[in-house]
Design an enzyme around this catalytic site. Sequence first.
Site, PDB file in Angstrom:
ATOM      1  N   GLY A 228       0.771  -1.229   0.000  1.00  0.00           N
ATOM      2  CA  GLY A 228       0.000   0.000   0.000  1.00  0.00           C
ATOM      3  C   GLY A 228       0.803   1.280   0.000  1.00  0.00           C
ATOM      4  O   GLY A 228       0.228   2.361   0.088  1.00  0.00           O
ATOM      5  N   GLY A 271       3.824  -3.791  -4.111  1.00  0.00           N
ATOM      6  CA  GLY A 271       3.624  -4.156  -5.504  1.00  0.00           C
ATOM      7  C   GLY A 271       3.866  -2.932  -6.366  1.00  0.00           C
ATOM      8  O   GLY A 271       4.903  -2.745  -6.976  1.00  0.00           O
ATOM      9  N   TYR A 312     -10.704   3.016 -11.812  1.00  0.00           N
ATOM     10  CA  TYR A 312     -10.532   3.788 -10.580  1.00  0.00           C
ATOM     11  C   TYR A 312     -10.559   5.303 -10.775  1.00  0.00           C
ATOM     12  O   TYR A 312     -10.422   6.038  -9.801  1.00  0.00           O
ATOM     13  CB  TYR A 312      -9.189   3.450  -9.923  1.00  0.00           C
ATOM     14  CG  TYR A 312      -8.876   1.992  -9.779  1.00  0.00           C
ATOM     15  CD1 TYR A 312      -9.762   1.127  -9.154  1.00  0.00           C
ATOM     16  CD2 TYR A 312      -7.682   1.473 -10.255  1.00  0.00           C
ATOM     17  CE1 TYR A 312      -9.461  -0.219  -9.008  1.00  0.00           C
ATOM     18  CE2 TYR A 312      -7.374   0.129 -10.119  1.00  0.00           C
ATOM     19  CZ  TYR A 312      -8.269  -0.716  -9.491  1.00  0.00           C
ATOM     20  OH  TYR A 312      -7.970  -2.034  -9.360  1.00  0.00           O
ATOM     21  N   CYS A 347     -14.489   0.578 -29.224  1.00  0.00           N
ATOM     22  CA  CYS A 347     -15.897   0.912 -29.442  1.00  0.00           C
ATOM     23  C   CYS A 347     -16.593   0.904 -28.085  1.00  0.00           C
ATOM     24  O   CYS A 347     -17.355  -0.001 -27.737  1.00  0.00           O
ATOM     25  CB  CYS A 347     -16.531  -0.096 -30.392  1.00  0.00           C
ATOM     26  SG  CYS A 347     -18.206   0.340 -30.890  1.00  0.00           S
ATOM     27  N   GLU A 348     -16.285   1.924 -27.286  1.00  0.00           N
ATOM     28  CA  GLU A 348     -16.735   2.010 -25.903  1.00  0.00           C
ATOM     29  C   GLU A 348     -16.578   3.448 -25.446  1.00  0.00           C
ATOM     30  O   GLU A 348     -15.480   4.003 -25.474  1.00  0.00           O
ATOM     31  CB  GLU A 348     -15.891   1.086 -25.022  1.00  0.00           C
ATOM     32  CG  GLU A 348     -16.390   0.909 -23.620  1.00  0.00           C
ATOM     33  CD  GLU A 348     -17.593  -0.026 -23.542  1.00  0.00           C
ATOM     34  OE1 GLU A 348     -18.567   0.356 -22.855  1.00  0.00           O
ATOM     35  OE2 GLU A 348     -17.562  -1.098 -24.167  1.00  0.00           O
ATOM     36  N   TYR A 383      -0.149  -2.653 -12.539  1.00  0.00           N
ATOM     37  CA  TYR A 383      -1.548  -2.844 -12.905  1.00  0.00           C
ATOM     38  C   TYR A 383      -1.836  -2.244 -14.282  1.00  0.00           C
ATOM     39  O   TYR A 383      -2.905  -1.683 -14.516  1.00  0.00           O
ATOM     40  CB  TYR A 383      -2.479  -2.272 -11.827  1.00  0.00           C
ATOM     41  CG  TYR A 383      -2.172  -2.844 -10.462  1.00  0.00           C
ATOM     42  CD1 TYR A 383      -2.564  -4.132 -10.136  1.00  0.00           C
ATOM     43  CD2 TYR A 383      -1.451  -2.101  -9.534  1.00  0.00           C
ATOM     44  CE1 TYR A 383      -2.243  -4.682  -8.914  1.00  0.00           C
ATOM     45  CE2 TYR A 383      -1.129  -2.650  -8.298  1.00  0.00           C
ATOM     46  CZ  TYR A 383      -1.525  -3.939  -7.992  1.00  0.00           C
ATOM     47  OH  TYR A 383      -1.194  -4.474  -6.770  1.00  0.00           O
TER      48      TYR A 383
END
Length: 428
Positions: A228, A271, A312, A347-348, A383
Site C-alpha cells: 500500500g 507491488g 478507478y 468501441c466504448e 496494474y
Amino acid sequence: MFSPTRTHIGSVAVRDIAKQFGTPTYVYDEATIVKKINDLKVFDVTRFAQKANSNIAILDLVRRNGVLVDAVSAGEIHRALTAGFKPHGATKDAPHPIVYTSDIFDREALELVLKHDLHVNCGSPDMIEQYGRRKPGGNITLRINPGFGHGHSQKTNTGGEQSKHGIWHEQLNEVLVLADRHGLTVTGLHLHIGSGTDLEHLSQVCGSMETLAKQVGRTLTTISAGGGLPTIYKAGDTYVDVAKYYDLWNASRQRLEKEFGHKLTLELEPGRYLVAESGFLVAEIRAIKQMGKNTFYLLDAGFNNLARPILYGSHHPMSIVPGPLDSNEPQHGTRPMVDAVVGGPLCESGDIFTQGEGGFVITRNLPQAQVGELLVLECAGAYGFAMGSNYNSKPLAAEVLVRGDKALQIRARQSLEDLTRGETIPTA
C-alpha cells in the site's frame, strides 16, 4: 516533476523503441525498479506482490536483487517458479521465497501449493480447513482484516467490513481453534489495509498487529506490514517516509520480541511501489478530433491496455514525443498548450484516459500535437499490462525492458492468429 514532453526512457530514445517494437508498447526502466528495491532494504524481507507486474523478466530482476515473491493464483505460482524462485529457502529458518496469499483455494492452486510444499497465507477460515485436511501439521500465516481500511479508491480499500479480504479480526480465536484441530501452527501474521494509504493510516496497522499477535502467541516468527505504499502520479502526491514507517513497525516488532522472547522477521509486501514509476505505455496519436468545445487526442492504446483510469478514475502523467514517428528527425521548439481529452480506439464510450472516478470526462493540459506523434502514459508499470485484455479483439501489447542503453523485448506483441488460438468451430 513531470514534463509535458519526453524524448527518452532511461538512455533510449522513445521514437527508436516505437520504430523497433511498434505501438502500443509497455516500456520498463530497469534502473528505476532497482532504486525502489533499494529504498526498502531496511526491512528484513521485501516480498513483491507480483499481481502488479508479473512478466517473468521483471520477476527475475527483483529476484536477482534480493526480493521474494507473493503469488495469488496457480498462474502466479507458475510464473514465480519459471522466473527462478525456489519453493524453499536455503535453510530451514530462511524466509519463504514464494508465499501463496489468497482468500480462497481454487482446486488447481491448492494442488500446486501441495505439490511444491509452498507456504500459505490464509485469508479465510475455509482455506485453513481445506489446507488442514490435505496437509495436517503444517505451518501457515493468517491474513487478518483489522476492521478498517484506506485507499486512493474505494476499489483499492482492502480493510473494513466492505472488503472481502482477510479473516475478520473478531474471528481470530475461532480460526486459531480451527488451526489447532488440524495441527496447523500459525507462524505469521499479515495485515494490509489498501493501496495509496498515508503514514497515519499505515501506522494504525502497527497497533492492530501487536494486539492480534499477542492473541496468537509465541508461535509467531514473522509479521508482515502488507503493502500500500503510495506512488507519485501527479503534483501534490507525496511518498511515505520509509524510514519513519520502518521505525513504527520496528518498534512494534521489538515490543513483540520482548513479549515472546525470540526474534521476529519483519516483512513488507509492496507491488505498485516497486514497479509503477518504471513503466511507460507508448502509444501513437492516430486521430485528433474537435467535438464541440473538446479536443480529442485518440490513441492506438485503449483501456484494453491500461484499465486503471476506467476502473478507478486514476491519473497518469502524460507526455508528447515531438515529431511524427515516420519522420527521420524529431521536432524541437516550444509549442502552445491545449486542454485535450485523451482516449483510445475501442468501441466504448468509457475508453478515455482522462477521466475521474465515476467516469467523468476531464481534460489534460498537453502540448499541441500532430497525428503520427507519440503520446506516453507514464507511471504505468503497475496494474497496466497485468490487467490487459483482448477486448474488441485487440492483441496484447509488446513489453520492453530498458537496461542501460539497450531496449530488450520481454514479451512479443500478440498476433491476430494468437487471438483465436484455442478456439474451435464445432462440426457436430
